[in-house]
Write an enzyme that holds these catalytic residues in place. Structure first.
Site, PDB file in Angstrom:
ATOM      1  N   GLY A 221       1.357  48.372 -19.209  1.00  0.00           N
ATOM      2  CA  GLY A 221       0.475  48.639 -20.353  1.00  0.00           C
ATOM      3  C   GLY A 221       0.715  50.050 -20.846  1.00  0.00           C
TER       4      GLY A 221
ATOM      5  CE1 TYR B 253       2.563  36.741 -14.127  1.00  0.00           C
ATOM      6  CE2 TYR B 253       3.328  34.521 -14.599  1.00  0.00           C
ATOM      7  CZ  TYR B 253       2.549  35.614 -14.933  1.00  0.00           C
ATOM      8  OH  TYR B 253       1.754  35.575 -16.054  1.00  0.00           O
TER       9      TYR B 253
HETATM   10  P1  NAD Z   1       0.888  42.980 -19.914  1.00  0.00           P
HETATM   11  O1  NAD Z   1       1.980  43.257 -18.948  1.00  0.00           O
HETATM   12  O2  NAD Z   1       1.036  43.494 -21.315  1.00  0.00           O
HETATM   13  O3  NAD Z   1      -0.508  43.491 -19.366  1.00  0.00           O
HETATM   14  C1  NAD Z   1      -0.828  43.529 -18.004  1.00  0.00           C
HETATM   15  C2  NAD Z   1      -1.596  44.805 -17.738  1.00  0.00           C
HETATM   16  O4  NAD Z   1      -1.932  44.867 -16.338  1.00  0.00           O
HETATM   17  C3  NAD Z   1      -0.780  46.065 -18.048  1.00  0.00           C
HETATM   18  O5  NAD Z   1      -1.535  46.954 -18.814  1.00  0.00           O
HETATM   19  C4  NAD Z   1      -0.458  46.640 -16.670  1.00  0.00           C
HETATM   20  O6  NAD Z   1      -0.272  48.043 -16.677  1.00  0.00           O
HETATM   21  C5  NAD Z   1      -1.661  46.178 -15.868  1.00  0.00           C
HETATM   22  N1  NAD Z   1      -1.396  46.103 -14.418  1.00  0.00           N
HETATM   23  C6  NAD Z   1      -0.356  45.497 -13.808  1.00  0.00           C
HETATM   24  N2  NAD Z   1      -0.455  45.628 -12.479  1.00  0.00           N
HETATM   25  C7  NAD Z   1      -1.601  46.320 -12.241  1.00  0.00           C
HETATM   26  C8  NAD Z   1      -2.256  46.778 -11.073  1.00  0.00           C
HETATM   27  N3  NAD Z   1      -1.735  46.572  -9.839  1.00  0.00           N
HETATM   28  N4  NAD Z   1      -3.421  47.468 -11.203  1.00  0.00           N
HETATM   29  C9  NAD Z   1      -3.942  47.714 -12.436  1.00  0.00           C
HETATM   30  N5  NAD Z   1      -3.355  47.319 -13.582  1.00  0.00           N
HETATM   31  C10 NAD Z   1      -2.207  46.619 -13.476  1.00  0.00           C
HETATM   32  O7  NAD Z   1       0.703  41.389 -19.940  1.00  0.00           O
HETATM   33  P2  NAD Z   1      -0.196  40.467 -20.867  1.00  0.00           P
HETATM   34  O8  NAD Z   1       0.712  39.591 -21.636  1.00  0.00           O
HETATM   35  O9  NAD Z   1      -1.222  41.268 -21.567  1.00  0.00           O
HETATM   36  O10 NAD Z   1      -0.897  39.554 -19.767  1.00  0.00           O
HETATM   37  C11 NAD Z   1      -2.239  39.789 -19.336  1.00  0.00           C
HETATM   38  C12 NAD Z   1      -2.615  38.749 -18.297  1.00  0.00           C
HETATM   39  O11 NAD Z   1      -2.489  37.433 -18.860  1.00  0.00           O
HETATM   40  C13 NAD Z   1      -1.737  38.781 -17.046  1.00  0.00           C
HETATM   41  O12 NAD Z   1      -2.528  38.538 -15.919  1.00  0.00           O
HETATM   42  C14 NAD Z   1      -0.773  37.639 -17.276  1.00  0.00           C
HETATM   43  O13 NAD Z   1      -0.311  37.118 -16.056  1.00  0.00           O
HETATM   44  C15 NAD Z   1      -1.635  36.656 -18.041  1.00  0.00           C
HETATM   45  N6  NAD Z   1      -0.819  35.755 -18.863  1.00  0.00           N
HETATM   46  C16 NAD Z   1      -0.198  36.217 -19.977  1.00  0.00           C
HETATM   47  C17 NAD Z   1       0.597  35.347 -20.710  1.00  0.00           C
HETATM   48  C18 NAD Z   1       1.309  35.790 -21.962  1.00  0.00           C
HETATM   49  O14 NAD Z   1       2.062  35.000 -22.536  1.00  0.00           O
HETATM   50  N7  NAD Z   1       1.097  36.971 -22.471  1.00  0.00           N
HETATM   51  C19 NAD Z   1       0.753  34.011 -20.302  1.00  0.00           C
HETATM   52  C20 NAD Z   1       0.127  33.604 -19.136  1.00  0.00           C
HETATM   53  C21 NAD Z   1      -0.676  34.474 -18.436  1.00  0.00           C
END
Ligand code: NAD
Ligand code: UDP
Length: 314
Positions: A36, A143
């Site tokens: 992020g 994952y």
């Molecule tokens: P992203 O990578 O943009 O956001 C994830 C956020 O989590 C980031 O800001 C990162 O810094 C933070 N993070 C990661 N590990 C961390 C930790 N150990 N402690 C604290 N913060 C942590 O991804 P996104 O697309 O915004 O996805 C958000 C959520 O939705 C995730 O859990 C992802 O698995 C889920 N998801 C997203 C999608 C998609 O297509 N975007 C699809 C299925 C599931």
């Protein structure tokens, strides 16, 4: 309400923080900034109802909240495979830590799960009662299996400790605030097209995905959190299905780009088909996506266009 959003500085999390603030809630955005960025949350920094906590969910923390959205976890294969052990820890220890808070303060908690729990599915489209076809020992397992265990933890804390849980199985989501180097297909194709670089299609590009625009998804997450009695998982995604070649052609057309398509090797265990059955979401949440791929891409292309031209306010 006071609402904790883990992963709040990420792509989906930052949109969610914005919507919750607009509704008048207090928002605590907890993030370790792994995938992020502060850029995503700058616009909230002067809001007295917004608080940023730089913290890693794998470490315990004591907080009070009425609701918790647990989104912390890198979502792009490029990011979650950089440090796979950490990805497992984030999904397991991070989810336990957030469930611990929910249990102690009796907060409702929503887990961001994923269509990846279905793996390379034998059932199409995917319904919530399908148990999936996941490789437990491949490069995506950190994952996929991490998210499956997060769902298990949610259900066990619910059965054992009566924690009030919600599980959203999110399908591919895209939109503004994706990181330009995120590595996911929509951001890759748009950035490549706008920079006149070849569009990298993996494999023959016949694999399919269903792409949900971020505002639809965030509305679905809030609808799920707002329901009184849904414990089992709910698919949230757009049921329109496209091949990666179709997506590449559409991005080329909409950007007016002359970039060529460059075929690259298909990553191991890349699912062949993916499309959500959203019957449950329609019936139980009265939710369905409203933004077409073309409309969503237009907004996303505009965002990346401004970003690549150095517009700090993009
Ligand atoms: P992203 O990578 O943009 O956001 C994830 C956020 O989590 C980031 O800001 C990162 O810094 C933070 N993070 C990661 N590990 C961390 C930790 N150990 N402690 C604290 N913060 C942590 O991804 P996104 O697309 O915004 O996805 C958000 C959520 O939705 C995730 O859990 C992802 O698995 C889920 N998801 C997203 C999608 C998609 O297509 N975007 C699809 C299925 C599931
Ligand atoms: N993909 C592609 N070119 C890219 C990035 C991804 O063809 O530059 C393909 C990838 O192989 C997969 C699909 O696009 O079949 C979606 O990939 P993404 O990483 O966005 O999400 P996921 O595989 O987790 O659904």
């Amino acid at each position: 309400m006071r609402i904790l959003v883990t992963g709040g500085a990420g792509f989906i999390g930052s949109h969610l923080c914005g919507c919750l603030l607009e509704k008048g809630h207090e928002v605590m955005c907890l993030d370790n900034l792994f995938s992020g960025s502060r850029r995503n949350i700058y616009r909230f920094m002067n809001n007295p109802r917004f608080e940023f906590i730089r913290h890693d969910v794998t470490n315990p923390i004591t907080l009070e909240a009425d609701q918790i959205y647990n989104l912390a976890c890198p979502a792009s294969p490029v990011h979650y495979q950089l440090n796979p052990v950490k990805t497992v820890k984030t999904n397991v220890m991070g989810t336990i830590n957030m469930l611990g808070i929910a249990k102690r303060v009796k907060a409702r908690i929503l887990q961001a799960s994923t269509s990846e729990v279905y793996g390379d599915p034998h059932v199409h489209p995917q319904r919530e009662d399908y148990w999936g076809n996941v490789n437990p020992i491949g490069p995506r397992s950190c994952y996929d299996e991490g998210k499956r265990l997060a769902e298990t933890l949610m259900m066990d804390y619910h059965r054992q400790n009566s924690v009030d849980i919600r599980i959203a199985r999110i399908f591919n989501t895209y939109g503004p605030c994706m990181w330009e180097k995120d590595g996911r297909v929509v951001s890759n194709f748009i950035v490549q097209a706008l920079s006149s670089k070849p569009l990298t299609v993996y494999g023959e590009g016949k694999q399919t995905r269903s792409f949900c625009y971020v505002s639809d998804l965030v509305r679905g997450l809030q609808a799920l959190m707002g329901t009184s009695d849904i414990t089992g998982p709910i698919n949230l995604g757009n049921p329109e299905e496209f091949t990666m070649i179709e997506l590449a052609e559409l991005v080329r057309e909409m950007t007016g780009s002359k970039s060529e398509i460059q075929f690259e090797p298909l990553p191991q265990d890349d699912p062949v088909r993916r499309r959500p059955d959203i019957t449950r979401a329609r019936q139980l949440l009265s939710w369905e996506p409203t933004v077409s791929l073309r409309d969503g891409l237009r907004l996303t292309i505009d965002y990346f266009d401004r970003l690549l031209r150095g517009d700090q306010a993009a």
